[in-house]
Scaffold this motif. Structure first.
Motif, PDB file in Angstrom:
ATOM      1  N   ALA A 160     -41.448 -16.497  26.268  1.00 46.13           N
ATOM      2  CA  ALA A 160     -40.380 -16.064  27.174  1.00 46.13           C
ATOM      3  C   ALA A 160     -40.531 -16.669  28.562  1.00 46.13           C
ATOM      4  O   ALA A 160     -39.575 -16.679  29.335  1.00 46.13           O
ATOM      5  N   ARG A 161     -41.701 -17.206  28.876  1.00 49.70           N
ATOM      6  CA  ARG A 161     -41.937 -17.804  30.191  1.00 49.70           C
ATOM      7  C   ARG A 161     -41.661 -19.308  30.220  1.00 49.70           C
ATOM      8  O   ARG A 161     -41.792 -19.932  31.265  1.00 49.70           O
ATOM      9  N   VAL A 162     -41.262 -19.875  29.110  1.00 48.30           N
ATOM     10  CA  VAL A 162     -40.936 -21.306  29.060  1.00 48.30           C
ATOM     11  C   VAL A 162     -39.634 -21.520  29.827  1.00 48.30           C
ATOM     12  O   VAL A 162     -38.625 -20.891  29.528  1.00 48.30           O
ATOM     13  N   THR A 163     -39.656 -22.405  30.801  1.00 46.93           N
ATOM     14  CA  THR A 163     -38.461 -22.622  31.623  1.00 46.93           C
ATOM     15  C   THR A 163     -37.695 -23.891  31.241  1.00 46.93           C
ATOM     16  O   THR A 163     -36.543 -24.046  31.626  1.00 46.93           O
ATOM     17  N   ALA A 164     -38.324 -24.770  30.501  1.00 42.31           N
ATOM     18  CA  ALA A 164     -37.661 -26.005  30.088  1.00 42.31           C
ATOM     19  C   ALA A 164     -36.783 -25.753  28.862  1.00 42.31           C
ATOM     20  O   ALA A 164     -37.041 -24.835  28.085  1.00 42.31           O
ATOM     21  N   PRO A 165     -35.748 -26.569  28.676  1.00 48.01           N
ATOM     22  CA  PRO A 165     -34.960 -26.456  27.444  1.00 48.01           C
ATOM     23  C   PRO A 165     -35.846 -26.743  26.228  1.00 48.01           C
ATOM     24  O   PRO A 165     -36.746 -27.575  26.286  1.00 48.01           O
ATOM     25  N   VAL A 166     -35.561 -26.043  25.143  1.00 45.63           N
ATOM     26  CA  VAL A 166     -36.373 -26.150  23.919  1.00 45.63           C
ATOM     27  C   VAL A 166     -35.451 -26.362  22.726  1.00 45.63           C
ATOM     28  O   VAL A 166     -34.431 -25.677  22.601  1.00 45.63           O
ATOM     29  N   VAL A 167     -35.797 -27.308  21.875  1.00 46.70           N
ATOM     30  CA  VAL A 167     -35.150 -27.431  20.569  1.00 46.70           C
ATOM     31  C   VAL A 167     -36.206 -27.041  19.547  1.00 46.70           C
ATOM     32  O   VAL A 167     -37.261 -27.655  19.461  1.00 46.70           O
ATOM     33  N   VAL A 168     -35.936 -25.978  18.802  1.00 51.46           N
ATOM     34  CA  VAL A 168     -36.821 -25.546  17.725  1.00 51.46           C
ATOM     35  C   VAL A 168     -36.278 -26.205  16.459  1.00 51.46           C
ATOM     36  O   VAL A 168     -35.207 -25.852  15.978  1.00 51.46           O
ATOM     37  N   LEU A 169     -37.006 -27.165  15.962  1.00 53.98           N
ATOM     38  CA  LEU A 169     -36.609 -27.937  14.788  1.00 53.98           C
ATOM     39  C   LEU A 169     -37.405 -27.417  13.604  1.00 53.98           C
ATOM     40  O   LEU A 169     -38.625 -27.513  13.583  1.00 53.98           O
ATOM     41  N   HIS A 170     -36.700 -26.822  12.625  1.00 53.06           N
ATOM     42  CA  HIS A 170     -37.404 -26.154  11.532  1.00 53.06           C
ATOM     43  C   HIS A 170     -36.721 -26.427  10.199  1.00 53.06           C
ATOM     44  O   HIS A 170     -35.496 -26.452  10.126  1.00 53.06           O
ATOM     45  N   GLY A 171     -37.527 -26.621   9.187  1.00 52.19           N
ATOM     46  CA  GLY A 171     -37.002 -26.845   7.841  1.00 52.19           C
ATOM     47  C   GLY A 171     -36.629 -25.548   7.153  1.00 52.19           C
ATOM     48  O   GLY A 171     -37.416 -24.608   7.115  1.00 52.19           O
ATOM     49  N   GLY A 172     -35.438 -25.498   6.613  1.00 48.54           N
ATOM     50  CA  GLY A 172     -34.981 -24.303   5.905  1.00 48.54           C
ATOM     51  C   GLY A 172     -35.771 -24.018   4.647  1.00 48.54           C
ATOM     52  O   GLY A 172     -35.808 -22.879   4.174  1.00 48.54           O
ATOM     53  N   ASP A 173     -36.413 -25.030   4.079  1.00 46.61           N
ATOM     54  CA  ASP A 173     -37.215 -24.857   2.864  1.00 46.61           C
ATOM     55  C   ASP A 173     -38.710 -25.019   3.149  1.00 46.61           C
ATOM     56  O   ASP A 173     -39.480 -25.349   2.249  1.00 46.61           O
ATOM     57  N   ASP A 174     -39.118 -24.787   4.396  1.00 49.36           N
ATOM     58  CA  ASP A 174     -40.526 -24.901   4.779  1.00 49.36           C
ATOM     59  C   ASP A 174     -41.323 -23.811   4.070  1.00 49.36           C
ATOM     60  O   ASP A 174     -41.038 -22.629   4.221  1.00 49.36           O
ATOM     61  N   ARG A 175     -42.310 -24.214   3.272  1.00 52.56           N
ATOM     62  CA  ARG A 175     -43.137 -23.246   2.548  1.00 52.56           C
ATOM     63  C   ARG A 175     -44.457 -22.973   3.273  1.00 52.56           C
ATOM     64  O   ARG A 175     -45.243 -22.157   2.815  1.00 52.56           O
TER      65      ARG A 175
END
Length: 77
Positions: free
Chosen positions: A17-32
């Motif tokens: 919650a303290r991250v001030t920079a823009p973030v892209v969370v890139l995640h695989g929908g089928d990540d096991r």
């Protein structure tokens, strides 16, 4: 590698919650390895974040979208 494994089950020592920079969370929908719920949680807890949930992608295959994610964060590049 041990620290990565422990990060799944213990506090990180940093508050997303303290991250001030823009973030892209890139995640695989089928990540096991790290379920999509982990990416969803992280995106919810970073104030200026965007979740890119890639259906049909796994844990490492999402790296194929890394260039687009970086371009989103660094539009001048």
């Amino acid at each position: 590698m041990l620290d990565d494994d422990l990060a799944y089950v213990s506090p990180w020592g940093a508050d997303p919650a303290r991250v001030t920079a823009p973030v892209v969370v890139l995640h695989g929908g089928d990540d096991r390895i790290a379920p999509p719920a982990h990416g969803e949680w992280l995106a919810r807890h970073c104030p200026d974040s965007e979740l890119w949930l890639r259906e049909g992608e796994g844990h490492i295959s999402v790296l194929g979208s890394a260039a687009q994610a970086l371009a989103r964060l660094l539009p001048w590049s």
